[in-house]
Design a protein around this motif. Structure first.
Motif, PDB file in Angstrom:
ATOM      1  N   GLU A 179      -7.601  30.708 -71.542  1.00 20.99           N
ATOM      2  CA  GLU A 179      -7.405  29.430 -70.845  1.00 20.99           C
ATOM      3  C   GLU A 179      -5.949  28.966 -70.940  1.00 20.99           C
ATOM      4  OE1 GLU A 179     -10.216  26.350 -71.794  1.00 20.99           O
ATOM      5  OE2 GLU A 179      -8.850  24.804 -71.026  1.00 20.99           O
ATOM      6  N   GLU A 207     -10.643  29.942 -61.283  1.00 23.33           N
ATOM      7  CA  GLU A 207     -11.845  29.245 -60.823  1.00 23.33           C
ATOM      8  C   GLU A 207     -12.897  29.177 -61.941  1.00 23.33           C
ATOM      9  OE1 GLU A 207     -14.094  31.410 -57.818  1.00 23.33           O
ATOM     10  OE2 GLU A 207     -14.239  29.570 -56.636  1.00 23.33           O
ATOM     11  N   ARG A 208     -13.122  30.324 -62.594  1.00 23.56           N
ATOM     12  CA  ARG A 208     -14.174  30.405 -63.614  1.00 23.56           C
ATOM     13  C   ARG A 208     -13.794  29.710 -64.916  1.00 23.56           C
ATOM     14  NH1 ARG A 208     -17.040  35.427 -63.837  1.00 23.56           N
ATOM     15  NH2 ARG A 208     -17.699  35.908 -61.743  1.00 23.56           N
ATOM     16  N   LYS A 211     -12.305  26.032 -64.086  1.00 22.81           N
ATOM     17  CA  LYS A 211     -13.194  25.267 -63.197  1.00 22.81           C
ATOM     18  C   LYS A 211     -12.403  24.514 -62.129  1.00 22.81           C
ATOM     19  CE  LYS A 211     -16.897  25.833 -66.070  1.00 22.81           C
ATOM     20  NZ  LYS A 211     -16.389  27.051 -66.706  1.00 22.81           N
TER      21      LYS A 211
END
Ligand code: F6P
Length: 477
Positions: A179, A207-208, A211
């Motif tokens: 992240e 995206e995953r 988010k």
């Protein structure tokens, strides 16, 4: 000094060696350097990088003007090299991005040092930024740097180019720092990858993991009130650099007399598939005894990252594999494989490219592979390119003999096909390859990835933020 571009990368255009108090600048040989150097020379500005020197005292930093741009050196301590370069960048990101999770070595401490060194690069870069400067950061060593710069200079234009593959999100998130790395990169305004697959993998990870809504078609991400543009533009080379006359390498002349030559040019890196190439060549000799004594595999194997265990083991394994094949098929008059284990200059490489009947690239995973382009650009006569399907450049150079590097059988078949290829076919496929290399050259890459940013720097954004009365600078001026 011209230009208002600030390039930052781990590996710079030179390595610096200290000898009795005087400094020796040696040109660094790497894909990143051959792509970025012509751009920096054209635009002008500053290049900030590590030049391989280890020192504890920051006061020793060098700044010199070379080739009309300013080079500023970052010095790293032994602990920084181990944690940032060998530990996290090359012990986690490199194997993960090349889809080799079994090679990953994860240590929290190394990541902490990676973060600190990214901060150190950002702090130094901040002192070099002027009004209207375009900051262009390179590669996986400096993924957090865009974020650190953005924190301090919210209006700074930042471009980032990622030179290696970007893996599927399932692999990228094996590491606990995924992240933070993604947020680090999103500090940039524009992020470049070589091919669509990597760009899509990155967008999917954003995206995953974060988010965030992404637009795959436009390649845009909205992040902290800014639009980040994500593009796929494969690097090109400056073809005219490979057309010069070069001297022979005498000891090689003797090695190759009367033989058909397969050439390999790689760093001794486990992603490059050197063992697989040697095994494929052994299969070729096994299946085609009529070629014994008539062919040779010349393999340039450039020592690299030698302090890292896996690299030491790999180098030993490659040499052992070659020795095995020489023992099995060779005799007093003929050895099928010659390993050339040192760094070769551009001139020497051009010579090798010209004497090779076929260049063989069997990378297991490779962001792009510029050696393929250099071979095509150097040749005066058509030559054959055997190219791993698992390189980024295979998308562009699909007129090559494409091969699955995991299959010795296929490598052997393509080797046979290469040396038996009729001249007309050789000419035809070579001219298709050459067209690609010339059309998608370094200028094309620069224009397609950074053209708009460079014009903004020169006209719009740069002018807007340029202090009143300040002189216009830059090659595009
Ligand atoms: O292109 C990938 C890359 O890691 C570059 O960033 C680098 O210059 C090159 O390979 C060689 O690796 P290293 O800098 O570790 O010697």
């Amino acid at each position: 000094m011209r230009g208002n571009l600030l390039v930052v990368s781990n590996r710079g255009p030179f390595t610096i060696e200290e000898n009795n108090g005087s400094l020796k600048y040696r040109p660094a040989v790497s894909g990143l350097v051959s792509a970025v150097l012509p751009a920096v020379k054209k635009i002008g500005g500053t290049w900030l990088a590590w030049a391989g020197r280890i020192a504890e005292k920051p006061a020793e930093v060098q700044a010199v003007i070379k080739d009309e741009f300013q080079f500023v050196e970052i010095l790293l301590s032994r602990e920084e090299v181990e944690g940032y370069y060998e530990g996290y960048a090359n012990g986690v990101l490199w194997p993960l991005c090349h889809l080799m999770p079994e090679k990953v070595r994860m240590y929290e401490e190394n990541y902490r040092i990676y973060r600190e060194v990214n901060q150190k690069f950002a702090q130094k870069a901040a002192t070099l930024l002027r009004t209207g400067t375009l900051l262009w950061i390179h590669d996986y060593h400096l993924a957090l740097m865009p974020h650190f710069i953005r924190q301090k200079n919210p209006w700074q234009r930042i471009a980032f180019f990622w030179h290696i593959p970007f893996p599927p999100v399932e692999l990228f998130t094996i590491q606990p720092w995924a992240e933070e790395i993604l947020r680090g990169l999103l500090g940039a305004d524009i992020i470049g990858f070589h091919i669509d697959d990597y760009r899509e993998n990155f967008l999917r990870a954003v995206e995953r993991v974060l988010k965030l809504p992404v637009n795959y078609e436009w390649g845009t991400v909205y992040y902290n009130g800014r639009e980040v543009l994500v593009k796929a533009v494969p690097i090109g080379i400056e073809t005219k650099n490979f057309q010069k006359e070069v001297p022979e390498i005498t000891e090689i002349e003797q090695e190759i007399a009367g033989l058909k030559i397969f050439l390999g040019v790689e760093r001794l890196d486990y992603t490059k598939g050197l063992k697989e190439k040697i095994q494929g060549f052994a299969r070729f000799l096994e299946k085609n005894p009529e070629y014994r004594g008539k062919v040779k595999l010349l393999q340039v194997a450039v020592p690299t990252r030698e302090n890292i265990d896996q690299y030491q083991t790999y180098a030993r394994e490659v040499l052992a594999e070659a020795a095995k094949v020489n023992e099995r098929f060779g005799d007093n008059h003929w050895q099928p494989i010659k390993i050339l284990k040192r760094n070769y200059s551009q001139e020497e490489l051009i010579y090798l490219y010209r004497i090779a009947d076929a260049l063989v690239i069997t990378s297991l995973e490779d962001g792009l592979n510029l050696v393929a382009k250099e071979y095509i650009a150097s040749r005066k006569e058509p030559g054959v390119l055997i190219l791993s399907k698992r390189t980024g450049v295979a998308r562009q150079l699909n007129a090559a003999l494409l091969v699955n590097p995991y299959s010795p059988e296929e490598i052997a078949l393509k080797m046979k096909e290469a040396i038996e290829m009729p001249d007309t076919l050789k000419k035809k496929s070579f001219s298709l390859l050459k067209e690609q290399v010339i059309l998608k050259n370094n200028e094309w890459w620069l224009e397609n990835f950074l053209g708009k940013e460079l014009r903004l720097m020169d006209t719009g954004f740069g002018k807007y933020y340029r202090k009143r009365g300040e002189k216009k600078v830059g090659a595009i001026d």
